[in-house]
Design an enzyme around this catalytic site. Structure first.
Site, PDB file in Angstrom:
ATOM      1  CE  LYS A  38      66.382  -1.572 -28.706  1.00  0.00           C
ATOM      2  NZ  LYS A  38      66.150  -2.759 -29.485  1.00  0.00           N
TER       3      LYS A  38
ATOM      4  CG  ASP B  97      62.143  -3.508 -36.141  1.00  0.00           C
ATOM      5  OD1 ASP B  97      62.640  -2.440 -35.705  1.00  0.00           O
ATOM      6  OD2 ASP B  97      61.725  -4.422 -35.407  1.00  0.00           O
TER       7      ASP B  97
ATOM      8  CE1 TYR C 272      62.123  -9.659 -29.163  1.00  0.00           C
ATOM      9  CE2 TYR C 272      63.113  -7.472 -29.151  1.00  0.00           C
ATOM     10  CZ  TYR C 272      62.288  -8.415 -28.574  1.00  0.00           C
ATOM     11  OH  TYR C 272      61.622  -8.124 -27.404  1.00  0.00           O
TER      12      TYR C 272
HETATM   13  C1  LIG Z   1      64.732  -3.503 -29.345  1.00  0.00           C
HETATM   14  C2  LIG Z   1      64.030  -3.841 -30.577  1.00  0.00           C
HETATM   15  C3  LIG Z   1      62.639  -3.831 -30.658  1.00  0.00           C
HETATM   16  C4  LIG Z   1      61.769  -3.648 -29.455  1.00  0.00           C
HETATM   17  O1  LIG Z   1      61.920  -2.414 -28.882  1.00  0.00           O
HETATM   18  P1  LIG Z   1      61.519  -2.249 -27.322  1.00  0.00           P
HETATM   19  O2  LIG Z   1      61.637  -0.781 -27.097  1.00  0.00           O
HETATM   20  O3  LIG Z   1      62.483  -3.090 -26.570  1.00  0.00           O
HETATM   21  O4  LIG Z   1      60.125  -2.735 -27.169  1.00  0.00           O
HETATM   22  C5  LIG Z   1      62.052  -4.017 -31.887  1.00  0.00           C
HETATM   23  N1  LIG Z   1      62.794  -4.224 -32.981  1.00  0.00           N
HETATM   24  C6  LIG Z   1      64.134  -4.255 -32.946  1.00  0.00           C
HETATM   25  C7  LIG Z   1      64.902  -4.450 -34.202  1.00  0.00           C
HETATM   26  C8  LIG Z   1      64.803  -4.097 -31.742  1.00  0.00           C
HETATM   27  O5  LIG Z   1      66.126  -4.191 -31.691  1.00  0.00           O
END
Ligand SMILES: *Cc1c(COP(=O)(O)O)cnc(C)c1O
Length: 435
Positions: free
Chosen positions: A269, A241, A146
């Site tokens: 985050k 990511d 994701y």
């Molecule tokens: C949460 C998440 C995102 C997206 O971040 P948001 O602040 O919710 O848009 C992207 N990559 C990873 C791995 C995530 O866990």
């Protein structure tokens, strides 16, 4: 139903009239586990107070940001002070510089940083930059990975998208989805096959260096190093990511922990200290292509917002001052893992526990879970029963199988004990066996 529990239900009814599904982010709606979500009135440390008047042990941590727990006094103080100084300028401020310096210090591969308001924006913008820098269109991601909800990433995405049984999403043009290739996590041969089949066309390989959105799936030894080599060999950029793993897998993120240097990194985050912040960064030659120093356009009215920057900077300062936090999170995680393994021992053929530091998933399938295909074998109905068994006992897990449980420095031995004791009772219930 008692009056207190009724209050969640009444709020959820009202919410569903004015918010799609009653929420502002899908997985909050309990769709994967059924029932009514807990509406949170307030939170402190690792405890939530629900609108139902009950207190819950929080194993969600706002899905990752709250590495130090809710309402950490220093972060609250930083936000209060910042608010008094003005909540948005739309002009440069010193705290943005300090914040960028703090990120670059902790993660040396980010020689330059651009702040955004979410992880979605960070990952999306990093891909735009990768495409611009390579002059190529395709993005290779992993099934169950994701990277936020930008169109091109909603292809075999994990987390809420997987939970809802929607492998991609309507509204994503076929032409956009067609520019995304999907490989199996932990499978270098699959990556190599795709890179060869699309030789000279892949701009970047985007990967969660610790997969957290298909449940926790650690990278196997050599996987990240192998990606580095394959990217170099095929002229593609490597995009880590680290929206979850940044400042959680260790002080230098997963790239520090595993010693693999990506070209680009997306963060989010934790770096917002609980406020909305994302960031992307990488080598100077790449980042210099971002507007206004270069032609790759990306902007944000509230990007580098002073409240968010002050909160994030305070978070990073605390982590720099107290590096022992990471050792403590590791030992809490190890204790939780050991406790859950013991509680699940009678069901070892139907469950497994996977963990990296303070991220953990109890899968309702035998292990190891190496990729999304493996994760999909999990018994999601059993997870739903387990989730509600835990909730009844006052432990609020992430309400879906394909998610990580998030520990914070506000958790302690007592909380680990509480979670394990609850699991000892909830597991046999969930699996239809008397203890
Ligand atoms: C949460 C998440 C995102 C997206 O971040 P948001 O602040 O919710 O848009 C992207 N990559 C990873 C791995 C995530 O866990």
């Amino acid at each position: 139903m008692d009056a207190a529990a009724d209050r969640n239900a009444a709020l959820f009814d009202r919410a569903r009239r004015v918010l799609p599904g009653g929420v502002n982010s899908p997985v909050r709606a309990f769709g994967a586990v059924g029932g009514t979500p807990v509406f949170v009135r307030s939170a402190k440390g690792c405890r939530l107070l629900g609108e139902d008047g009950r207190t819950y042990l929080d194993m969600v941590g706002s899905w990752g940001p709250l590495l130090l727990g809710h309402a950490h006094p220093r972060i609250v103080k930083a936000i209060r002070e910042a608010a008094g100084d003005g909540t948005s300028f739309g002009m440069p401020s010193a705290v943005e510089v300090e914040m960028a310096e703090a990120v670059a210090r902790a993660m040396p591969s980010l020689e330059m940083v651009r702040f955004t308001c979410s992880g979605t924006e960070a990952a999306m913008s990093a891909v735009r930059l990768a495409r611009a820098a390579t002059g190529r269109d395709l993005v290779l991601k992993f099934a169950g990975g994701y990277h936020g909800h930008a169109d091109g990433f909603l292809v075999e995405a994990g987390s809420g998208a997987a939970t809802g049984g929607v492998p991609s999403s309507p509204g994503v043009p076929a032409s956009v989805a067609g520019a995304t290739l999907t490989a199996r996590y932990n499978d270098l041969a699959d990556v190599e096959r795709l890179l060869r089949a699309h030789a000279g066309r892949v701009a970047c390989v985007a990967v969660e260096p610790v997969a957290g959105n298909m449940g926790v799936v650690p990278p196997e030894p050599g996987f990240l190093e192998g990606l580095r080599g394959l990217c170099d060999g095929h002229g593609a950029l490597l995009l880590f990511d680290e929206v979850i793993s940044g400042f959680r897998a260790g002080p230098g993120g997963a790239q520090g922990l595993y010693g693999v240097r990506p070209d680009l990194t997306a963060l989010g985050k934790i770096i917002g200290g609980g406020l909305p912040v994302g960031a992307y960064g990488g080598r100077r030659v790449l980042m210099e292509r971002v507007a206004p120093s270069g032609p790759v356009y990306q902007a944000g009215t509230l990007s580098g917002n002073p409240l968010a920057m002050r909160a994030g900077l305070e978070m990073l300062r605390i982590l720099a001052e107290q590096p022992q936090v990471f050792a403590r999170l590791e030992s809490l995680g190890a204790d939780l893992e050991a406790g859950l393994r013991d509680a699940a021992a009678p069901f070892a053929d139907r469950t497994c526990v996977q963990r990296v530091g303070s991220l953990l998933t109890l899968f309702f399938c035998p292990g190891p879970v190496r990729n999304f295909e493996d994760a999909l074998r999990a018994d999601r109905a059993a997870f739903g029963r387990f989730f509600h068994g835990m909730l009844r006992r006052g432990v609020h897990l992430p309400p879906a199988q394909f998610e990580a449980w998030f520990l914070s420095a506000a958790h302690g031995d007592e909380e680990i004990g509480q979670a394990v004791a609850a699991a000892r009772e909830a597991l046999p219930e969930a699996l239809g066996v008397r203890p």
